[in-house]
Design an enzyme around this catalytic site. Structure first.
Site, mmCIF file in Angstrom:
data_model
loop_
_atom_site.group_PDB
_atom_site.id
_atom_site.type_symbol
_atom_site.label_atom_id
_atom_site.label_comp_id
_atom_site.label_asym_id
_atom_site.label_seq_id
_atom_site.Cartn_x
_atom_site.Cartn_y
_atom_site.Cartn_z
ATOM 1 N N HIS A 121 0.803 -1.224 0.000
ATOM 2 C CA HIS A 121 0.000 0.000 0.000
ATOM 3 C C HIS A 121 0.838 1.278 0.000
ATOM 4 O O HIS A 121 0.515 2.258 0.682
ATOM 5 C CB HIS A 121 -0.965 0.000 1.183
ATOM 6 N N HIS A 196 -10.065 2.104 0.369
ATOM 7 C CA HIS A 196 -9.954 0.995 1.326
ATOM 8 C C HIS A 196 -11.015 1.048 2.421
ATOM 9 O O HIS A 196 -10.732 0.803 3.592
ATOM 10 C CB HIS A 196 -8.558 0.995 1.960
ATOM 11 N N GLU A 316 -11.401 -3.646 -2.916
ATOM 12 C CA GLU A 316 -10.339 -2.772 -3.412
ATOM 13 C C GLU A 316 -10.231 -2.920 -4.933
ATOM 14 O O GLU A 316 -9.542 -3.804 -5.435
ATOM 15 C CB GLU A 316 -9.016 -3.121 -2.726
#
Length: 351
Positions: A121, A196, A316
């Site tokens: 991420h 997210h 996602e």
């Protein structure tokens, strides 16, 4: 940094002080609504969604995303071994990059390692942990939107290029939240953005296991024990994740589903309890679905909620994890002078 700009559609009162970072940087919240009773609160920290109220059966509103009541809650959540990334925009690269490295035109770039030997991420200080500028806010009965912008400097978490990113959330008359991403870089780089949020159609204090999930593909990416794609596609059913017809949400999942039809729904989620249905559309090649994690029991959510491993499910929508390191995966390189775009839609209905 230039001041936040609010368009003539709104008043300054829409911006509320949500808190401040340890260095004194202010974090603000903005709440937008539509004519169908959709009510969404955004915060400038991570361009995150902290609350999403949807009207279900009997006119009851349900907050369907996990989050925190304060900046301190978000900050504390990033100190646990497995941060939940509640509601945030993820960048520069959503998902994992193997060995924290990739190559563009023969030049290797070594990234920030924050997930064993890999990058997850975007690194330790990804887009989820910065304060975004609000460029524009609109609030009319059937036209509500907010645009966030963040400029990531060249070399940020060791990614090449100054990257200017905008994310626009739009609330439509059809009870949708449209998410439009746009980015440009001063150098050739890689990019993969996503949102997210953890959803729970029974409410953020509930349990997702009784809700019905359907995913419009039989295929997932094969991954290693460390969650890195091998480059192969396998049947989701072989891992117990066949959601080509409605089935109960899994208690634990961290897998990328390979999508092939952008015109069809990628995912649907339904709750008989609240009478709510959520449909996800995207132009991306994958939806990474996540339930579980080991941070729960360590973070307490908004309204003093005791969040647990089955409190929410993430959708996602994104490119494949580790795509820069697989020639058979969709392109993840953003060239200087080009524009990255991405679109995802969340539609909410009553059953």
């Amino acid at each position: 940094m230039e001041k936040n700009h609010i368009s003539h559609f709104t008043t300054d009162s829409i911006a509320k002080l949500f808190g401040a970072l340890p260095d004194g940087t202010a974090v603000h919240s903005y709440t937008l609504t539509n004519s169908k009773g959709l009510e969404v609160t955004f915060i400038t920290y991570g361009a995150a969604i902290s609350s999403l109220l949807v009207t279900g059966k009997d006119g009851v509103k349900t907050d369907v995303v996990l989050g925190f009541d304060s900046v301190e809650g978000y900050l504390a959540s990033y100190t646990v071994p497995s941060p939940p990334y509640f509601g945030a925009v993820i960048g520069r690269y959503a998902g994992r990059i193997a060995n924290a490295a990739f190559t563009i035109d023969g030049q290797q770039y070594n990234l920030d390692k924050n997930h064993n030997e890999n990058t997850l991420h975007g690194g330790h200080l990804g887009f989820c942990r910065v304060v975004w500028q609000v460029k524009e806010v609109k609030q009319e009965a059937d036209n509500a939107s907010i645009t966030f912008e963040y400029t990531s400097p060249d070399g940020d978490q060791h990614f090449p290029g100054e990257l200017v990113t905008q994310v626009t959330y739009t609330l439509t008359p059809d009870n949708e939240i449209k998410i439009d991403y746009k980015a440009q870089s001063s150098r050739d780089t890689v990019i993969n953005l996503t949102q997210h949020s953890y959803f729970n159609l029974d409410g953020h204090k509930g349990n997702v296991l009784t809700q019905q999930l359907m995913v419009n593909t039989p295929a997932i990416l094969e991954i290693t024990e460390d969650g890195i794609p091998t480059g192969k596609y396998i049947k989701a059913a072989d891992k117990g994740f066949d959601f080509t017809s409605p089935a109960g949400c899994p208690a634990s999942i961290d897998n990328s589903f390979a999508l092939t039809d952008a015109s069809a729904p990628a995912v649907t989620l339904e709750s008989e309890s609240t009478g709510l249905k959520m449909t996800v559309y995207t132009d991306q090649p994958s939806v990474h679905i996540y339930v579980g994690g080991n941070c729960f029991g360590q973070v307490k959510g908004k309204e003093d909620a005791e969040y647990h491993a089955n409190s929410g499910i993430c959708f996602e929508t994104q490119n494949y994890p580790d795509a820069p390191n697989h020639t058979n995966f969709p392109n993840a390189i953003l060239r200087k002078g080009e524009t990255y775009t991405q679109k995802t839609i969340w539609k909410f209905e009553q059953l």
